[in-house]
Design an enzyme around this catalytic site. Structure first.
Site, PDB file in Angstrom:
ATOM      1  N   VAL A 236      26.276  24.126  41.931  1.00  0.00           N
ATOM      2  CA  VAL A 236      26.939  22.837  42.141  1.00  0.00           C
ATOM      3  C   VAL A 236      28.042  22.986  43.199  1.00  0.00           C
ATOM      4  O   VAL A 236      28.920  23.837  43.067  1.00  0.00           O
ATOM      5  CB  VAL A 236      27.533  22.288  40.820  1.00  0.00           C
ATOM      6  CG1 VAL A 236      28.220  20.955  41.051  1.00  0.00           C
ATOM      7  CG2 VAL A 236      26.450  22.160  39.770  1.00  0.00           C
TER       8      VAL A 236
ATOM      9  N   LYS B 117      41.793  32.815  35.806  1.00  0.00           N
ATOM     10  CA  LYS B 117      42.898  33.227  34.918  1.00  0.00           C
ATOM     11  C   LYS B 117      43.960  32.155  34.763  1.00  0.00           C
ATOM     12  O   LYS B 117      44.620  32.064  33.724  1.00  0.00           O
ATOM     13  CB  LYS B 117      43.520  34.534  35.390  1.00  0.00           C
ATOM     14  CG  LYS B 117      43.954  34.564  36.853  1.00  0.00           C
ATOM     15  CD  LYS B 117      42.874  35.112  37.718  1.00  0.00           C
ATOM     16  CE  LYS B 117      43.080  34.670  39.139  1.00  0.00           C
ATOM     17  NZ  LYS B 117      42.548  35.537  40.157  1.00  0.00           N
TER      18      LYS B 117
ATOM     19  N   GLU C 132      35.613  38.231  31.898  1.00  0.00           N
ATOM     20  CA  GLU C 132      35.925  39.596  32.353  1.00  0.00           C
ATOM     21  C   GLU C 132      36.593  39.598  33.730  1.00  0.00           C
ATOM     22  O   GLU C 132      37.508  40.377  33.995  1.00  0.00           O
ATOM     23  CB  GLU C 132      34.628  40.423  32.390  1.00  0.00           C
ATOM     24  CG  GLU C 132      34.806  41.854  32.812  1.00  0.00           C
ATOM     25  CD  GLU C 132      35.690  42.640  31.855  1.00  0.00           C
ATOM     26  OE1 GLU C 132      35.264  42.927  30.730  1.00  0.00           O
ATOM     27  OE2 GLU C 132      36.846  42.968  32.240  1.00  0.00           O
TER      28      GLU C 132
ATOM     29  N   ILE D 298      37.578  45.723  37.476  1.00  0.00           N
ATOM     30  CA  ILE D 298      37.829  46.697  36.389  1.00  0.00           C
ATOM     31  C   ILE D 298      37.456  46.047  35.050  1.00  0.00           C
ATOM     32  O   ILE D 298      37.938  44.962  34.735  1.00  0.00           O
ATOM     33  CB  ILE D 298      39.326  47.112  36.332  1.00  0.00           C
ATOM     34  CG1 ILE D 298      39.809  47.613  37.696  1.00  0.00           C
ATOM     35  CG2 ILE D 298      39.561  48.155  35.261  1.00  0.00           C
ATOM     36  CD1 ILE D 298      41.309  47.914  37.751  1.00  0.00           C
TER      37      ILE D 298
ATOM     38  N   GLY E 238      39.749  37.455  51.625  1.00  0.00           N
ATOM     39  CA  GLY E 238      39.288  36.793  50.396  1.00  0.00           C
ATOM     40  C   GLY E 238      39.992  37.264  49.135  1.00  0.00           C
ATOM     41  O   GLY E 238      39.515  37.054  48.029  1.00  0.00           O
TER      42      GLY E 238
ATOM     43  N   GLU F  65      44.661  33.803  46.320  1.00  0.00           N
ATOM     44  CA  GLU F  65      44.298  32.537  45.668  1.00  0.00           C
ATOM     45  C   GLU F  65      44.330  31.420  46.713  1.00  0.00           C
ATOM     46  O   GLU F  65      44.977  31.555  47.762  1.00  0.00           O
ATOM     47  CB  GLU F  65      45.315  32.212  44.569  1.00  0.00           C
ATOM     48  CG  GLU F  65      45.317  33.188  43.420  1.00  0.00           C
ATOM     49  CD  GLU F  65      43.971  33.303  42.747  1.00  0.00           C
ATOM     50  OE1 GLU F  65      43.434  32.296  42.263  1.00  0.00           O
ATOM     51  OE2 GLU F  65      43.423  34.413  42.718  1.00  0.00           O
TER      52      GLU F  65
ATOM     53  N   LYS G 181      47.473  37.015  34.161  1.00  0.00           N
ATOM     54  CA  LYS G 181      46.662  38.142  33.672  1.00  0.00           C
ATOM     55  C   LYS G 181      47.379  38.862  32.528  1.00  0.00           C
ATOM     56  O   LYS G 181      46.756  39.254  31.538  1.00  0.00           O
ATOM     57  CB  LYS G 181      46.371  39.092  34.826  1.00  0.00           C
ATOM     58  CG  LYS G 181      45.464  38.441  35.882  1.00  0.00           C
ATOM     59  CD  LYS G 181      45.476  39.192  37.191  1.00  0.00           C
ATOM     60  CE  LYS G 181      44.573  38.525  38.215  1.00  0.00           C
ATOM     61  NZ  LYS G 181      44.771  39.025  39.576  1.00  0.00           N
TER      62      LYS G 181
ATOM     63  N   GLY H 127      38.692  40.321  45.697  1.00  0.00           N
ATOM     64  CA  GLY H 127      37.607  40.343  46.684  1.00  0.00           C
ATOM     65  C   GLY H 127      36.316  39.874  46.038  1.00  0.00           C
ATOM     66  O   GLY H 127      36.115  40.034  44.827  1.00  0.00           O
TER      67      GLY H 127
END
Ligand code: NDP
Ligand code: HSE
Length: 424
Positions: A43, A102, A124, A131, A182, A185, A200, A297
């Site tokens: 979308v 986040k 995740e 990570i 990239g 934010e 986070k 990234g």
């Protein structure tokens, strides 16, 4: 082979990487996981802009929601309100939901807990990019009480500080480069003012302690005021400057903070450069663990998004989703946030003063009168003034703030004295 159909909302840095990796590793993923992931819809707001990618594009979220063959929706657009609306609708249509967002999770944690009950919810990629730290907190370390965790949780800030330190690059040039790569934010103030690392930290604090702290209750400072000068001075003292997120449990109190910190050269966190993130976690059974990898990234983040997609696709094969997204923490409801002023650590202080006799005596006696003791002192002379850098012994922040108020009343003090906390 079991086929699992998904939809992706948003085809920016992360969205495009997810699509590319799912295509590139379609067979590898199927062979390793036993499920074949198929992209049913992507979308976007404007199909024309993305036509060149040859994907099943749609401009309608509703179309995805109503498509019964699509089991999971991945949100990769960013922001808070609209993504939260998407989450509500996805759960209402009994589909699984995956996000890297986040900002939305940190501010809507409670609501998302309620909405996701019984439905798969993967996030995740929301903390430390590639990570697998959510899995570590939720699953791998579940047999441990988490005593503390601290580390580098924002790739953009770490990239900027590294460029400043290694290439003597200006703050603004390094930020532009992070944006081009990239890492940043859409609103980069979230990166450089510490808000993103704060989001986070709140997510991990919820997973570790069940604590539902609000962003405004937590000490959050960014790296905007760090100058090339500070980095050079810190180096002379044996430190690197890093933006850290820190969580520590002490009796019924949890200390949560995000701020730039002087990290000693012999601490592993100091060697983590570029867009990498790293987290040192102490569990009561396992002891200290150190996680490190790319924290921002497209491809690194897509790696985490895809792990959620595949884990959920596998679970679906088992017909049920076993655990609440953030755990059930009634037992820990007593945790309180530690007051900011009570936080104690060593400080790096930078003060510019006029060349006058007696200045150093007044400066050091003012600190002493407020219980701030000096560990090291550097002076760098300019034509009319001098930069004094002091490394204090451990003291309560409240006491240092009181000393700063007094220093401001002296006419030999130029500008505002600055402080950076030292990581211990
Ligand atoms: P980008 O800005 O690169 O991409 C966002 C995309 O969303 C744009 O392509 C935009 O397309 C699209 N979009 C915006 N609104 C809509 C909408 N209503 N419907 C459909 N598409 C829409 O962001 P990132 O890919 O970098 O980040 C995405 C998410 O992942 C964010 O939540 C971010 O915090 C998170 N994240 C990012 C990481 C990174 O390293 N970049 C790492 C970890 C998490 P257009 O403007 O063309 O319409
Ligand atoms: N802007 C974020 C960062 C992306 O730089 O860390 C990863 O969450």
């Amino acid at each position: 082979m079991h086929k699992y159909k998904i939809a992706i909302i948003g085809l920016g840095t992360v969205g495009l990487s997810v699509v590319q990796i799912l295509n590139k590793h379609k067979n590898l993923i199927a062979q390793r996981s036993g499920v074949e992931i198929e992209i049913g819809k992507v979308v976007v707001r404007n199909k024309k802009k993305y036509e060149c990618h040859n994907l099943p594009l749609s401009e309608s979220l509703q179309e995805v929601l109503e498509d019964k063959s699509i089991s999971l929706v991945v949100e990769l657009i960013g922001g808070v309100d609209y993504p939260f609306e998407i989450a509500k609708k996805v759960f209402a249509h009994k589909k699984a939901f995956v996000t890297a967002n986040k900002a939305m999770i940190a501010s809507k944690m409670q609501e998302l807990c309620k909405l996701s009950k019984g439905l798969p919810f993967g996030f995740e990629a929301s903390v430390c990019g590639g990570i697998p730290i959510i899995e570590a907190f939720r699953d791998s370390l579940v047999g441990n009480e988490i005593l503390d965790f601290s580390g580098i949780m924002n790739g953009t800030s770490n990239f900027i500080l590294t460029q400043m330190e290694e290439k003597n690059q200006s703050f603004s040039m390094a930020l532009s480069q992070a944006q081009e790569l990239g890492y940043a934010e859409a609103d980069p103030t979230l990166d450089i003012q510490g808000g993103d690392a704060g989001h986070k930290l709140l997510i991990l604090a919820k997973l570790a302690y069940g604590i539902e702290a609000k962003e405004e209750d937590v000490l959050i400072e960014g790296i905007e005021e760090i100058e090339l000068d500070d980095i050079a001075m810190a180096k002379r003292l044996g430190y690197k400057i890093k933006l850290l997120g820190i969580a520590r449990k002490e009796d019924e109190f949890v200390e949560l903070r995000v701020h730039p910190a002087l990290v000693p050269y012999d601490c592993m966190l100091s060697s983590v450069g570029g867009a990498k993130n790293a987290l040192s976690v102490r569990g009561d059974g396992v002891g200290e663990m150190f996680y490190c990898g790319l924290g921002a990234g497209g491809d690194a983040t897509a790696s985490a998004v895809i792990s959620d997609i595949v884990n959920i696709a596998r679970l679906r094969e088992c017909a049920s989703y076993p655990f609440p997204a953030f755990g059930s923490f009634d037992f820990y409801k007593h945790f309180k946030l530690k007051d900011r002023g009570e936080i104690a650590c060593q400080f790096y202080i930078k003060i510019e003063v006029l060349h006058q006799s007696g200045v150093m005596a007044k400066l050091t006696s003012t600190l002493a009168e407020n219980g701030v003791s000096i560990s090291q002192l550097l002076q760098e002379d300019k034509t009319q003034s001098a930069i004094i850098v002091i490394l204090t012994h451990r003291c309560e922040e409240r006491k240092l703030n009181e000393a700063f108020c007094k220093l401001l009343s002296f006419d030999f003090v130029l500008g505002n004295p600055r402080k950076i906390r030292v990581y211990e």
